[in-house]
Structure formats: structure tokens, C-alpha cells
Design an enzyme around this catalytic site. Structure first.
Site, PDB file in Angstrom:
ATOM      1  N   SER A 149      24.135 -30.713 -51.641  1.00  0.00           N
ATOM      2  CA  SER A 149      24.030 -32.101 -51.168  1.00  0.00           C
ATOM      3  C   SER A 149      22.819 -32.745 -51.821  1.00  0.00           C
ATOM      4  CB  SER A 149      23.837 -32.111 -49.646  1.00  0.00           C
ATOM      5  OG  SER A 149      23.500 -33.421 -49.213  1.00  0.00           O
ATOM      6  N   TYR A 208      19.173 -28.790 -42.139  1.00  0.00           N
ATOM      7  CA  TYR A 208      20.215 -29.183 -43.102  1.00  0.00           C
ATOM      8  C   TYR A 208      19.609 -29.412 -44.487  1.00  0.00           C
ATOM      9  CZ  TYR A 208      24.230 -31.477 -45.216  1.00  0.00           C
ATOM     10  OH  TYR A 208      25.278 -31.786 -46.055  1.00  0.00           O
TER      11      TYR A 208
HETATM   12  N1  NAP Z   1      30.285 -35.746 -45.822  1.00  0.00           N
HETATM   13  C1  NAP Z   1      29.143 -35.900 -46.476  1.00  0.00           C
HETATM   14  O1  NAP Z   1      28.547 -37.002 -46.484  1.00  0.00           O
HETATM   15  C2  NAP Z   1      28.550 -34.756 -47.243  1.00  0.00           C
HETATM   16  C3  NAP Z   1      27.487 -35.043 -48.141  1.00  0.00           C
HETATM   17  C4  NAP Z   1      26.909 -34.000 -48.868  1.00  0.00           C
HETATM   18  C5  NAP Z   1      27.394 -32.714 -48.704  1.00  0.00           C
HETATM   19  N2  NAP Z   1      28.427 -32.457 -47.834  1.00  0.00           N
HETATM   20  C6  NAP Z   1      28.864 -31.057 -47.707  1.00  0.00           C
HETATM   21  O2  NAP Z   1      30.257 -30.971 -47.913  1.00  0.00           O
HETATM   22  C7  NAP Z   1      30.761 -29.829 -47.230  1.00  0.00           C
HETATM   23  C8  NAP Z   1      32.040 -30.220 -46.498  1.00  0.00           C
HETATM   24  O3  NAP Z   1      31.747 -31.234 -45.573  1.00  0.00           O
HETATM   25  P1  NAP Z   1      32.754 -32.420 -45.222  1.00  0.00           P
HETATM   26  O4  NAP Z   1      32.040 -33.697 -45.453  1.00  0.00           O
HETATM   27  O5  NAP Z   1      34.067 -32.201 -45.867  1.00  0.00           O
HETATM   28  O6  NAP Z   1      32.841 -32.245 -43.627  1.00  0.00           O
HETATM   29  P2  NAP Z   1      34.033 -31.906 -42.646  1.00  0.00           P
HETATM   30  O7  NAP Z   1      35.172 -32.831 -42.861  1.00  0.00           O
HETATM   31  O8  NAP Z   1      33.414 -31.830 -41.292  1.00  0.00           O
HETATM   32  O9  NAP Z   1      34.475 -30.446 -43.107  1.00  0.00           O
HETATM   33  C9  NAP Z   1      33.724 -29.297 -42.822  1.00  0.00           C
HETATM   34  C10 NAP Z   1      34.625 -28.108 -43.034  1.00  0.00           C
HETATM   35  O10 NAP Z   1      33.877 -26.914 -42.762  1.00  0.00           O
HETATM   36  C11 NAP Z   1      34.619 -26.126 -41.840  1.00  0.00           C
HETATM   37  N3  NAP Z   1      33.718 -25.354 -40.994  1.00  0.00           N
HETATM   38  C12 NAP Z   1      32.726 -25.828 -40.206  1.00  0.00           C
HETATM   39  N4  NAP Z   1      32.133 -24.807 -39.548  1.00  0.00           N
HETATM   40  C13 NAP Z   1      32.788 -23.681 -39.939  1.00  0.00           C
HETATM   41  C14 NAP Z   1      32.660 -22.311 -39.604  1.00  0.00           C
HETATM   42  N5  NAP Z   1      31.746 -21.873 -38.709  1.00  0.00           N
HETATM   43  N6  NAP Z   1      33.490 -21.416 -40.187  1.00  0.00           N
HETATM   44  C15 NAP Z   1      34.433 -21.829 -41.069  1.00  0.00           C
HETATM   45  N7  NAP Z   1      34.601 -23.101 -41.435  1.00  0.00           N
HETATM   46  C16 NAP Z   1      33.787 -24.016 -40.866  1.00  0.00           C
HETATM   47  C17 NAP Z   1      35.427 -27.131 -41.008  1.00  0.00           C
HETATM   48  O11 NAP Z   1      36.607 -26.560 -40.513  1.00  0.00           O
HETATM   49  P3  NAP Z   1      36.841 -25.983 -39.027  1.00  0.00           P
HETATM   50  O12 NAP Z   1      36.141 -26.917 -38.073  1.00  0.00           O
HETATM   51  O13 NAP Z   1      38.331 -25.990 -38.897  1.00  0.00           O
HETATM   52  O14 NAP Z   1      36.262 -24.601 -39.045  1.00  0.00           O
HETATM   53  C18 NAP Z   1      35.822 -28.142 -42.086  1.00  0.00           C
HETATM   54  O15 NAP Z   1      36.957 -27.710 -42.777  1.00  0.00           O
HETATM   55  C19 NAP Z   1      29.624 -29.311 -46.355  1.00  0.00           C
HETATM   56  O16 NAP Z   1      29.018 -28.194 -46.977  1.00  0.00           O
HETATM   57  C20 NAP Z   1      28.652 -30.478 -46.318  1.00  0.00           C
HETATM   58  O17 NAP Z   1      27.322 -30.059 -46.127  1.00  0.00           O
HETATM   59  C21 NAP Z   1      29.013 -33.455 -47.110  1.00  0.00           C
END
Ligand code: NAP
Length: 259
Positions: free
Chosen positions: A136, A149
Site C-alpha cells: 500500500s 496498518y
Molecule cells: N482498498 C484500498 O483502498 C486499499 C489500498 C491499499 C492497499 N489495499 C490492500 O489491498 C488488499 C485487499 O483489500 P481490498 O481493498 O480488496 O479489501 P476487501 O474488499 O475488504 O478484501 C479483503 C479480502 O481479504 C480477505 N480476508 C480478510 N481477512 C482474512 C483472513 N483472516 N483470512 C483470509 N482472508 C481474509 C477478505 O475475505 P473474507 O472476509 O471472506 O475472509 C477479502 O477477500 C489488502 O491487503 C489491503 O491492505 C487496499
């Protein structure tokens, strides 16, 4: 082509990678905790793209579940791991508490590390493979309310870039992807407000996955899809080099010695 493993595939960025990789002809192993979401996505991708899609319900904060996925990756046979599952800001440390911080560290750091190493073990067997770690831009943004984070994503940055150095002379590709704000469930599902960023700051998960895969195809080691002025990264790298050159001079700076 080959079999790609995607963690956190049940929503957001992981699901967007799944869609793009399936469209490109990859078979998939989708991992997350929500079985219903995984099954729905798997059915949709099989029907739309004629690929094989397996699902694995796993809580990657749980050592036993993590070990199951590690064993699959170590056995080999996978072309790509998208190490994407991650959790976000918890609010001020005084109220979030140590247990919540530790859970975040287990997912964002411990699971990402163990899965990276397991995938690399598998890749070494065939001599090739692609590891994509989702970091990130928060790696560069220490913030009140985001201590663990921002810290975890700084870890992902240094861990992944160090692995790139270890594997520089191999056919194994390692990419660090650093998203800015992405419109996903990331904020709402964890009780956070996304209003810290203006609407205009967001891109979609599909845009992010598309840019990340384009960066990978172009041989990029670090891809920041919303970095419109890449010279800023080059300047940061130069400054980092200057900093490192300066701190290994073998002397204490005069301002600390009264000299
Ligand atoms: N959205 C942003 O602005 C942003 C910015 C920078 C980086 N990121 C990074 O992108 C990645 C994905 O995030 P996203 O934005 O796509 O968010 P999201 O829609 O909330 O997706 C998160 C995913 O991680 C899974 N997850 C969460 N806890 C878990 C666990 N204990 N075991 C297995 N799976 C787990 C969730 O599935 P389940 O709940 O079904 O387990 C979901 O599929 C993360 O690493 C985040 O830090 C996001």
C-alpha cells in the site's frame, strides 16, 4: 497461463485479479473465509471463461488454516501467488488494543511472509513462478489511527524488495503492488470510514488489477498504479541511496557530540 492462487479473493482487489486472470485463461485457487462469496465467484468465472476454479475456505490468521495453504504452495504446480488478503486501520492504539493489532500483524505480515516463502519453495521446484505482494502507499504514510496498518505495509515493502534482490538471478518474478485508495469493501467491512479520502481519490479494483498486471507484463518490480509522475519514485530512490551512504560513515554526527 497456469494455476494462480489468490488470497482475499472473496471481494475487492482479490476478486478483480481473479476476474482478470480467468479472462486471460488461468485456472484459479481462490482463498478467503467467506465460502458463499468464493463459490459464487468461482461459478461465475467458470461459466464466463471456461477455466477451472477451486476454492479454499481459510482464515489466514489461523496457524492451522495457514499451514494448509502453505503445504499446497510448497508442493508446487502453481504459476502465480497473488498475496492480497489484508486488514486495515484499527483506530487509535489506545482504544484498538494489543489483541487487534496482533491479529492485523498475523494477517498482513505473518501470513504474507509464510505464503511468500511457501510459494517460492514451490517455484524453485519448477524454476519459475510469479509472486505478487499487495502492499500500500500507506507504507510511506505513518498515521494516527493506522499505526499497525502503516507499519505492516512498510514491512511488505521492505520484505518484498529484499526478496527481489535474493531472486534477481532467477526466472522467478516478484512484484510489489502499492495501491492508493481503491473503492472496495475494505473500509466498510472493518467499520472504517472511507471519507478520509475525497471521492476523486479512488480508483476501482478492476483498474488497480489491470494496471498491476500491465506493470508485471512490463517487468516492473514495484507498481504504484496511481503514481502519475514516476520521477517522484526515482527521486525517492536517489534520496534513499544518499541516506544509506551517509549513515555508514562510521562517525557520530557532530550535532550529538557538541563538536
Ligand atoms: N482498498 C484500498 O483502498 C486499499 C489500498 C491499499 C492497499 N489495499 C490492500 O489491498 C488488499 C485487499 O483489500 P481490498 O481493498 O480488496 O479489501 P476487501 O474488499 O475488504 O478484501 C479483503 C479480502 O481479504 C480477505 N480476508 C480478510 N481477512 C482474512 C483472513 N483472516 N483470512 C483470509 N482472508 C481474509 C477478505 O475475505 P473474507 O472476509 O471472506 O475472509 C477479502 O477477500 C489488502 O491487503 C489491503 O491492505 C487496499
Amino acid at each position: 497461463m497456469g494455476v494462480s492462487v489468490i488470497t482475499g479473493a472473496s471481494s475487492g482487489i482479490g476478486a478483480a485479479f481473479a476476474e482478470r486472470l480467468a479472462a486471460a485463461g488461468d485456472d484459479l485457487l481462490l482463498v478467503a473465509r467467506r465460502a458463499d462469496r468464493l463459490e459464487e465467484l468461482a461459478g461465475k468465472l467458470k461459466a464466463a471463461h471456461g477455466v477451472q476454479v477451486e476454492t479454499m475456505v481459510a482464515d489466514l490468521e489461523d496457524a492451522g488454516d495457514l499451514a494448509r495453504l502453505e503445504a499446497r504452495l510448497e508442493a508446487g504446480g502453481f504459476a502465480t501467488l497473488i498475496n492480497n488478503a489484508g486488514a486495515g486501520g484499527l483506530g487509535p492504539t489506545a482504544t484498538a488494543g494489543a489483541d487487534a493489532q496482533e491479529k492485523l500483524i498475523r494477517l498482513n505480515i505473518v501470513a504474507l511472509t509464510r505464503l511468500s516463502l511457501a510459494a517460492l519453495t514451490g517455484f524453485r521446484k519448477s524454476g519459475a513462478g510469479t509472486l505478487v505482494n499487495i502492499g500500500s502507499v500507506m507504507a510511506f504514510a505513518p498515521s494516527a489511527g493506522g499505526a499497525a496498518y502503516a507499519g505492516s505495509k512498510a514491512y511488505v515493502l521492505n520484505f518484498t524488495r529484499s526478496l527481489q534482490m535474493e531472486y534477481a538471478d532467477s526466472a522467478i518474478r516478484i512484484q510489489l503492488v502499492m495501491p492508493g485508495p481503491i473503492r472496495t469493501e475494505f473500509f466498510s467491512s472493518q467499520g472504517m470510514s472511507d471519507s478520509v479520502f475525497p471521492d476523486s481519490a479512488f480508483i476501482t479494483a478492476d483498474q488497480l488489477a489491470g494496471a498491476a498486471l500491465a506493470g508485471l507484463a512490463a517487468g516492473e518490480k514495484v507498481t504504484t498504479p496511481t503514481l502519475v509522475s514516476p520521477e517522484i519514485w526515482d527521486e525517492m530512490e536517489k534520496l534513499r541511496g544518499r541516506f544509506l551512504g551517509d549513515v555508514v560513515g562510521g562517525k557520530v554526527a557532530e550535532r550529538y557530540t557538541g563538536g
